[in-house]
Write a protein that holds these residues in place. Structure first.
Motif, PDB file in Angstrom:
ATOM      1  N   GLU A  72      10.656  32.074  39.695  1.00 20.96           N
ATOM      2  CA  GLU A  72      11.945  32.045  38.998  1.00 20.96           C
ATOM      3  C   GLU A  72      12.251  33.396  38.349  1.00 20.96           C
ATOM      4  N   LEU A  73      11.257  33.980  37.685  1.00 20.83           N
ATOM      5  CA  LEU A  73      11.468  35.280  37.039  1.00 20.83           C
ATOM      6  C   LEU A  73      11.763  36.368  38.062  1.00 20.83           C
ATOM      7  N   LEU A  74      11.060  36.336  39.182  1.00 20.00           N
ATOM      8  CA  LEU A  74      11.343  37.310  40.241  1.00 20.00           C
ATOM      9  C   LEU A  74      12.736  37.086  40.830  1.00 20.00           C
ATOM     10  N   GLY A  75      13.102  35.826  41.011  1.00 15.13           N
ATOM     11  CA  GLY A  75      14.440  35.515  41.523  1.00 15.13           C
ATOM     12  C   GLY A  75      15.532  36.007  40.597  1.00 15.13           C
ATOM     13  N   LYS A  76      15.319  35.847  39.296  1.00 18.45           N
ATOM     14  CA  LYS A  76      16.295  36.365  38.323  1.00 18.45           C
ATOM     15  C   LYS A  76      16.377  37.884  38.398  1.00 18.45           C
ATOM     16  N   ARG A  77      15.232  38.519  38.558  1.00 21.00           N
ATOM     17  CA  ARG A  77      15.194  39.982  38.640  1.00 21.00           C
ATOM     18  C   ARG A  77      16.009  40.494  39.818  1.00 21.00           C
ATOM     19  N   TYR A  78      15.931  39.790  40.937  1.00 24.77           N
ATOM     20  CA  TYR A  78      16.634  40.216  42.143  1.00 24.77           C
ATOM     21  C   TYR A  78      17.973  39.504  42.334  1.00 24.77           C
ATOM     22  N   LEU A  79      18.459  38.843  41.270  1.00 26.42           N
ATOM     23  CA  LEU A  79      19.769  38.178  41.257  1.00 26.42           C
ATOM     24  C   LEU A  79      19.931  37.176  42.400  1.00 26.42           C
ATOM     25  N   LEU A  80      18.880  36.407  42.665  1.00 19.79           N
ATOM     26  CA  LEU A  80      18.933  35.427  43.745  1.00 19.79           C
ATOM     27  C   LEU A  80      19.649  34.141  43.351  1.00 19.79           C
ATOM     28  N   PHE A  81      19.773  33.891  42.067  1.00 18.93           N
ATOM     29  CA  PHE A  81      20.315  32.617  41.615  1.00 18.93           C
ATOM     30  C   PHE A  81      21.646  32.758  40.899  1.00 18.93           C
ATOM     31  N   THR A  82      22.419  33.778  41.202  1.00 16.18           N
ATOM     32  CA  THR A  82      23.674  33.971  40.490  1.00 16.18           C
ATOM     33  C   THR A  82      24.799  33.205  41.172  1.00 16.18           C
ATOM     34  N   ASP A  83      25.618  32.564  40.369  1.00 13.58           N
ATOM     35  CA  ASP A  83      26.779  31.850  40.884  1.00 13.58           C
ATOM     36  C   ASP A  83      28.018  32.740  40.874  1.00 13.58           C
ATOM     37  N   ARG A  84      27.960  33.785  40.119  1.00  8.23           N
ATOM     38  CA  ARG A  84      29.103  34.679  39.988  1.00  8.23           C
ATOM     39  C   ARG A  84      28.840  35.963  40.750  1.00  8.23           C
ATOM     40  N   ILE A  85      29.904  36.561  41.182  1.00  4.19           N
ATOM     41  CA  ILE A  85      29.801  37.857  41.840  1.00  4.19           C
ATOM     42  C   ILE A  85      30.281  38.896  40.848  1.00  4.19           C
ATOM     43  N   LYS A  86      29.476  39.884  40.643  1.00  4.14           N
ATOM     44  CA  LYS A  86      29.819  40.947  39.718  1.00  4.14           C
ATOM     45  C   LYS A  86      30.668  41.967  40.464  1.00  4.14           C
ATOM     46  N   ALA A  87      31.842  42.258  39.940  1.00  2.52           N
ATOM     47  CA  ALA A  87      32.720  43.219  40.598  1.00  2.52           C
ATOM     48  C   ALA A  87      33.312  44.159  39.556  1.00  2.52           C
ATOM     49  N   ASP A  88      33.301  45.411  39.882  1.00  2.00           N
ATOM     50  CA  ASP A  88      33.954  46.417  39.056  1.00  2.00           C
ATOM     51  C   ASP A  88      35.121  46.972  39.861  1.00  2.00           C
ATOM     52  N   ALA A  89      36.289  46.987  39.251  1.00  2.00           N
ATOM     53  CA  ALA A  89      37.459  47.491  39.965  1.00  2.00           C
ATOM     54  C   ALA A  89      38.436  48.102  38.978  1.00  2.00           C
ATOM     55  N   ASN A  90      39.086  49.132  39.420  1.00  2.00           N
ATOM     56  CA  ASN A  90      40.183  49.716  38.653  1.00  2.00           C
ATOM     57  C   ASN A  90      41.481  49.222  39.275  1.00  2.00           C
ATOM     58  N   VAL A  91      42.264  48.490  38.526  1.00  2.00           N
ATOM     59  CA  VAL A  91      43.493  47.904  39.041  1.00  2.00           C
ATOM     60  C   VAL A  91      44.643  48.356  38.154  1.00  2.00           C
ATOM     61  N   ASP A  92      45.662  48.902  38.796  1.00  2.00           N
ATOM     62  CA  ASP A  92      46.871  49.261  38.059  1.00  2.00           C
ATOM     63  C   ASP A  92      47.757  48.027  38.018  1.00  2.00           C
ATOM     64  N   THR A  93      48.186  47.660  36.838  1.00  2.00           N
ATOM     65  CA  THR A  93      49.007  46.477  36.668  1.00  2.00           C
ATOM     66  C   THR A  93      50.333  46.885  36.037  1.00  2.00           C
ATOM     67  N   THR A  94      51.385  46.469  36.674  1.00  2.00           N
ATOM     68  CA  THR A  94      52.730  46.723  36.141  1.00  2.00           C
ATOM     69  C   THR A  94      53.387  45.385  35.890  1.00  2.00           C
ATOM     70  N   ILE A  95      53.918  45.201  34.725  1.00  2.00           N
ATOM     71  CA  ILE A  95      54.604  43.965  34.386  1.00  2.00           C
ATOM     72  C   ILE A  95      56.072  44.306  34.181  1.00  2.00           C
ATOM     73  N   LYS A  96      56.894  43.622  34.940  1.00  2.00           N
ATOM     74  CA  LYS A  96      58.336  43.851  34.841  1.00  2.00           C
ATOM     75  C   LYS A  96      58.958  42.611  34.180  1.00  2.00           C
ATOM     76  N   VAL A  97      59.648  42.858  33.108  1.00  2.00           N
ATOM     77  CA  VAL A  97      60.269  41.768  32.371  1.00  2.00           C
ATOM     78  C   VAL A  97      61.778  41.945  32.444  1.00  2.00           C
ATOM     79  N   THR A  98      62.464  40.889  32.874  1.00  2.00           N
ATOM     80  CA  THR A  98      63.926  40.906  32.885  1.00  2.00           C
ATOM     81  C   THR A  98      64.396  39.767  32.005  1.00  2.00           C
ATOM     82  N   ILE A  99      65.408  40.052  31.266  1.00  2.00           N
ATOM     83  CA  ILE A  99      65.960  39.037  30.369  1.00  2.00           C
ATOM     84  C   ILE A  99      67.364  38.700  30.868  1.00  2.00           C
ATOM     85  N   ASP A 100      67.568  37.426  31.188  1.00  2.00           N
ATOM     86  CA  ASP A 100      68.880  36.975  31.636  1.00  2.00           C
ATOM     87  C   ASP A 100      69.730  36.658  30.409  1.00  2.00           C
ATOM     88  N   ASP A 101      70.994  37.069  30.466  1.00  2.00           N
ATOM     89  CA  ASP A 101      71.915  36.772  29.367  1.00  2.00           C
ATOM     90  C   ASP A 101      72.444  35.401  29.415  1.00  2.00           C
TER      91      ASP A 101
END
Length: 101
Positions: A72-101
């Motif tokens: 178990e300790l060796l498996g944890k060391r080598y990430l054999l039992f992870t349910d999540r995927i570790k991801a690093d990413a740079n994402v540009d996010t633009t939010i456009k807001v329009t207001i209707d009159d």
């Protein structure tokens, strides 16, 4: 003054202290390395226990529970039992807001 001239005694003394300081640090590091297990040593030990190659103080094989814990300790060391995927990413996010009159 141990054979040194007054002009050079301070410089030579400082050099000698610097050499002594490096020597002391080196010896302390060597001593610490002898006392503290490295990553490789720990992984090798866990692997030996898991495979049943390591005996206890009574020359008995490790229990199944101990072998499973090492696996178990060796498996944890080598990430054999992870349910999540570790991801690093740079994402540009633009939010456009329009207001209707």
């Amino acid at each position: 003054m141990a054979g040194y001239s007054e002009k050079t005694a301070k410089v030579i003394g400082a050099e000698n202290l610097s050499k002594l300081n490096r020597f002391i640090k080196q010896k302390l590091n060597e001593k610490a390395n002898d006392r503290i297990a490295s990553q490789d040593e720990v992984l090798e030990y866990l692997t030996k226990v898991m495979r049943g190659e390591e005996k206890d103080q009574f020359d008995l094989d490790a229990s199944l529970q101990d072998r499973t814990k090492c696996a178990e300790l060796l498996g944890k060391r080598y990430l054999l039992f992870t349910d999540r995927i570790k991801a690093d990413a740079n994402v540009d996010t633009t939010i456009k807001v329009t207001i209707d009159d």
